[in-house]
Design a protein around this motif. Structure first.
Motif, mmCIF file in Angstrom:
data_model
loop_
_atom_site.group_PDB
_atom_site.id
_atom_site.type_symbol
_atom_site.label_atom_id
_atom_site.label_comp_id
_atom_site.label_asym_id
_atom_site.label_seq_id
_atom_site.Cartn_x
_atom_site.Cartn_y
_atom_site.Cartn_z
ATOM 1 N N PHE A 1 -32.640 -15.450 -37.068
ATOM 2 C CA PHE A 1 -31.647 -15.245 -36.003
ATOM 3 C C PHE A 1 -32.324 -15.215 -34.636
ATOM 4 N N GLN B 1 -33.260 -18.631 -33.228
ATOM 5 C CA GLN B 1 -32.153 -19.419 -32.686
ATOM 6 C C GLN B 1 -31.647 -18.838 -31.364
ATOM 7 N N ILE C 1 -31.535 -20.673 -27.697
ATOM 8 C CA ILE C 1 -30.355 -20.755 -26.826
ATOM 9 C C ILE C 1 -30.711 -20.299 -25.415
ATOM 10 N N ALA D 1 -33.349 -28.761 -38.074
ATOM 11 C CA ALA D 1 -32.354 -28.275 -37.101
ATOM 12 C C ALA D 1 -32.984 -27.354 -36.069
ATOM 13 N N GLN E 1 -34.559 -28.755 -31.707
ATOM 14 C CA GLN E 1 -34.326 -28.015 -30.464
ATOM 15 C C GLN E 1 -35.653 -27.647 -29.791
ATOM 16 N N SER F 1 -27.622 -25.733 -33.860
ATOM 17 C CA SER F 1 -27.637 -24.267 -33.831
ATOM 18 C C SER F 1 -26.696 -23.725 -34.899
ATOM 19 N N ILE G 1 -27.841 -20.997 -37.761
ATOM 20 C CA ILE G 1 -27.128 -19.726 -37.910
ATOM 21 C C ILE G 1 -26.432 -19.649 -39.269
ATOM 22 N N LEU H 1 -24.625 -24.989 -27.715
ATOM 23 C CA LEU H 1 -25.413 -24.201 -28.679
ATOM 24 C C LEU H 1 -24.653 -22.951 -29.104
ATOM 25 N N VAL H 2 -24.018 -22.285 -28.135
ATOM 26 C CA VAL H 2 -23.340 -21.028 -28.443
ATOM 27 C C VAL H 2 -22.130 -21.265 -29.338
ATOM 28 N N ALA I 1 -23.287 -22.003 -32.824
ATOM 29 C CA ALA I 1 -23.776 -20.804 -33.516
ATOM 30 C C ALA I 1 -22.614 -19.946 -34.000
ATOM 31 N N LEU J 1 -21.688 -18.970 -37.959
ATOM 32 C CA LEU J 1 -21.489 -17.577 -38.352
ATOM 33 C C LEU J 1 -20.123 -17.372 -39.004
#
Lengths: 480, 480, 480
Positions: free
Chosen positions: A18, A21, A25, A98, A102, C259, C263, C307-308, C311, C315
């Motif tokens: 976690f 990642q 970001i 993955a 990045q 991302s 995640i 990215l956010v 993610a 999740l």
């Protein structure tokens, strides 16, 4: 991350994942923005971008999807050859890819920041990132089945930093040419991985393991990887080139990888008892021709040159699997699960040497002014000579190198690449062994159980109980 | 190679394989060079190459990777359906493809030498070579599991020579149109392979073999091949075309192969007991629509025409598997492992006939001047009529053929193609039986053991010994 | 089709399948013709077609093959994860795809007929048809293993009609933007499928089934689908875009899906005992980032935004599999074989919301005039303001919407999409239950036996008889 000298729990590894990642970001948010070609706000920049004369517009979308397939399908399935590690092979390649794509974008962005004060994302940087990701995946091949996933992630991040530094030195400072990345990706990735494996072997002498072998189906799964890699290798070697250079790279690579494939088959049968083919050789050595033509892919090495270097690579690779790998494991305690030394290491070095040879033979008679596009350092540095070429062909000032000098620099960069790979690999290996990211015990090696909830177990067991008397403590057959 | 009437050892086959690759290197060195588009030394040629008016520049890179996938992944995995021959299917396709793509380049080079005194390698010739390689791979389908690898190599080389001659006659001399190669590749490959199989059957009557069937997983592996072939068939049929012809070929092929797929499923359920689908039909007959639209792919056959011919091909193909293949095997002693007669033979002939029909219906009202681009022989031969078309559309002088004449030539070329395929196949089969390249015994048939060191055996055995009492002389389960 | 309230025989299903294809041929014959770009008869139309200023010519051939791979290989293999339903997964996807791609062309043709009185087939309509086909294939995921093939065909046809209506309303009438089809394809397909499954659950409460689980190899086969979907998702999301919008969509999608992948892995390990990865999560939730960025793919959401949202989707998706799916099954009796709610449903809604948010933030400062290309409804409606933009950038008159209004319309369209999906899904489910197309009994569920002649049986049996005493009434091992 400083002093964790004791084994970390699996939960901690999850937290680390976690964390990685989230860190990516944050870094991406701080550093990266859309490049002009992908920025809605710069219509003028966009349309006026390619105004220069004699600049052929490359379209990365033509080869990018192929490279993408090579990285995730190619590498992923190539490593599924172990009978009980197929899910990890494809799954960890997926995860690692993955993350590292990045990381590679950020590394490349940082390397470019020095010039333009902002880091751009574009199709070209996506393509470069894919190529960069191949490097740690090669190293992963040497370590397959012997690490936790966080060890691989940790290794991959460090390796991409070292990779970026080395490529910057070799390509920008020393101006060596390596279109298909025989040196920067293949040789680097292989020797880095072997150095890490050496560090692992210092602690645990490599032993025979009952799960370190294929099953009938796992060998076929692996061929999915092999064949896709083989097919798209011309795209890989020509990705950074344009126009006639790109066409030549495609032709050279197809020829080299074809003759390499044939000779790998032949050599495999030659060295085996009963003159039969060996799946390990067919899965790997058939690709060596693509590695070996890499550096010289865009050069005028003639069709016959491409065929010869490919054939040599196929031969070398199979002989490596047969004779060298066992020796290295026994003498140097370097265990190399996928035999990356034979597929990427030696063919990568061969490719670097062949590239130096071709660079040493290159002259204006056979390249015309393209010579200075392909070898920018050979372009004249003096204004007088340059003027006409610059005006008509868009050639920039170079370093006035002779063919021999360029060849020398090619060899120098090869040596530096192998050197940086080994040193940074040793350091990385020592850090990985410090158990920041956990470790795999001897029994867990080459076993998907180490990483995966294998859901089928229970249903299998119930079935075994129902109707048969041959279950015993045997592995359920369908797992094999 | 003259009088070896006795069985050769496996070692000799290995030497032959090395010899073939060395020979290819020598020939390639003597004959081939980079084409102008890939030659660094011809910058003017390069940029000035496409100066002609109305010549749309095709970009082979758009479809080339798809064709590449079809040949090695498509054919390779399609043939993995046998339960114990999957490694050979994918492995020998791989080897054969790597050799024959070189052979095909040389053959094509030699065929072109007559015009320009040098033979060029270009993306276009790589694309043509891929298409040519499909032909012997189709023939291999008829022989799958019944030959040594050197027999296949030997067959492939002879077949490519015959293929090149036939295509030269049909395309250049008789000016037939065959965009998707229904005749030149599919019908030719199928009837050539069946002729070889006929010769094999003269010696050994085809019998039932316990390994000639699928396993659950091998049937799924084969679907990888089927689906990739299906997906990229529009690229195959449109590869040689440009502009609106290419778009039309893509649309026609998608329509034809889609309706063929549906009808193949439906017919499969129709002819089976319990109305269930049969994997053999689904793996093969679903592709027949792509074969059948081949010749007419670029023609104005209307969407509905493409759908109808595809549906017919799907129907014909399944009925062939169900009723004709057993009959041919029993009566003519022609054993056809993959049923290439049903996938390539009959649909190829259907495609040739449909193409002739469409050619017979073609007129200036529906094609405008494109008529003379698509059917060059129909262009006027007299200067007077030609002048305006040549100046405005780049159309060259033709043979002044009528629609009916063109249709007749199409049928003539179809007949010649089948004829040359059968005759050259019979001769090749006789030469293959002379055991220059070894042979496969009845017990070795359809068994990977014949070609591969199967590494897993030992580890399997040890496991079986450890914990179970159901090993016996049974095949280890995981092999099935 | 009117009153068949009783179970139909398998033979009737076969006839229905033939009927559907014949109907498609008739409809295609009546409605469709080659578009101008594929019409040999319109040379002037063809060359003059792109004369407009500032219109960047997109080349669908660059991304079309990738989408094609996603639909048939991606969806097909993704669903092979069940241990005894792999042949159906890949086979029924194949059949369904081949039918529905024709249905989708006709639906789209009919939707466009209103404008030009003829319906054109072009590469663009082939591409749109592929995208549309994804919708019923998503719904199929919810029903996998529980229907006859004709139920799926029937469902697919009705669903494509509802899909076309919904897309027409959302895209043309309400002018919402949904480049990557988060709403129109993913959310729609998921909620439609869940609604059908709800209707099925009203009759038969979902129970545990002994075949509803993976085998070791089936989990690896499924990864072929996962990885190809993952790789080509940037093509999917950017397929409808051009120029810088397309580049941005590719970059955003790669970032989001990367991302999301990381995640998803991390969350999978977090929620499992022993912190191990779960194959179901890795096969599915790793793709959620691609769904969630869909609507906003072409917008200026910044790399960090992509990215956010990726993610979050990763999740959400894993948590959905872990906690929500069992709840939905227990409480709402909605059984969701592949968990499409977690891969397409929730991430699709998230994507719609994120798209609305980005639309609400969009202004001329960050988009320049591209704002009106990306959000056509925001373009000025008054002639005065429009003139310069139209002349220089080819922008058409819009509805003069503010950012907030556009965001509101985006949310409205999301709500309408989910609403239409649920209502049309419920109706379709009720019609499917009327047994027009047969039904699957509890014992036949998740079993290839229901659809396939499994040829291997007999040969397996003979082998079992030959040498072993552990056959019993146990399933042959190789089937597992």
């Amino acid at each position: 991350m400083g002093k964790g000298m004791f084994s970390v729990s699996e939960k901690q590894q999850v937290c680390q994942l976690f964390f990685v990642q989230v860190l990516l970001i944050v870094l991406m948010g701080a550093l990266m923005t859309y490049g002009p070609e992908a920025d809605a706000n710069l219509p003028k920049n966009h349309t006026g971008d390619h105004g220069q004369k004699h600049v052929k517009k490359p379209d990365p979308l033509r080869v990018y999807p192929n490279i993408h397939v090579m990285i995730w399908i190619g590498f992923g399935f190539l490593m599924t050859f172990l009978r009980r590690y197929g899910q990890s092979a494809i799954g960890l390649t997926f995860l690692l890819g993955a993350i590292l794509v990045q990381v590679a974008m950020i590394c490349e962005g940082v390397a470019h920041i020095q010039k333009s004060s902002t880091s751009y994302l574009s199709l070209k940087s996506l393509l470069s990132a894919d190529v960069a990701v191949a490097t740690p995946l090669i190293s992963m091949g040497a370590l397959l089945g012997k690490t936790t996933y966080m060890q691989l992630v940790f290794m991959g991040i460090l390796e991409l930093i070292a990779f970026t530094v080395n490529k910057y030195v070799g390509e920008h400072l020393l101006m060596a040419v390596d279109a298909g990345d025989s040196m920067f990706v293949h040789a680097f990735g292989a020797y880095f991985g072997l150095a890490v494996s050496f560090v692992f072997g210092m602690k645990d002498k490599p032993k025979e393991h009952h799960l370190e072998g294929p099953s009938y189906n796992s060998d076929i799964f692996a061929m999915i990887g092999t064949v896709f890699l083989w097919l798209f290798w011309p795209s890989f070697n020509s990705a950074a080139l344009e126009g006639d250079d790109q066409q030549r790279a495609i032709i050279n690579t197809l020829l080299s990888i074809s003759s390499g494939c044939v000779i790998a088959f032949a050599t495999s049968a030659l060295v085996s008892k009963d003159s039969k083919f060996n799946m390990v050789h067919v899965q790997n050595s058939t690709l060596a021709g693509g590695v070996a033509i890499g550096t010289a892919a865009g050069m005028m090495c003639k069709p016959v040159g491409a065929l010869v270097v490919g054939a040599l690579a196929g031969l070398l690779s199979v002989l490596g699997y047969k004779y060298l790998t066992p020796l290295i494991q026994k003498r140097l305690r370097i265990h190399d699960t996928c035999g990356v030394h034979n597929l990427h290491g030696m063919p990568g070095v061969l490719g670097g040497i062949f590239g130096a040879l071709m660079a040493g033979l290159a002259n204006e008679a056979s390249y015309d002014y393209s010579l200075y596009e392909i070898f920018p350092a050979r372009a004249p540095s003096s204004e007088a000579k340059l003027a006409e070429m610059r005006d008509n062909y868009g050639i920039s000032a170079g370093l006035n190198r002779t063919a021999g000098e360029q060849a020398g620099y090619q060899l120098l960069v090869l040596a530096i690449t192998v050197g940086i790979a080994i040193v940074s690999g040793l350091i990385t290996g020592l850090m990985m062994r410090m158990s920041i990211c956990g470790s795999i015990s001897e029994e867990q090696k080459f076993d998907d159980e180490a990483h995966w909830e294998l859901e089928e177990e229970s249903s299998q067991e119930s079935k075994v109980k129902e109707g048969t008397n041959c279950g015993g403590d045997q592995l359920p057959m369908a797992h094999i």
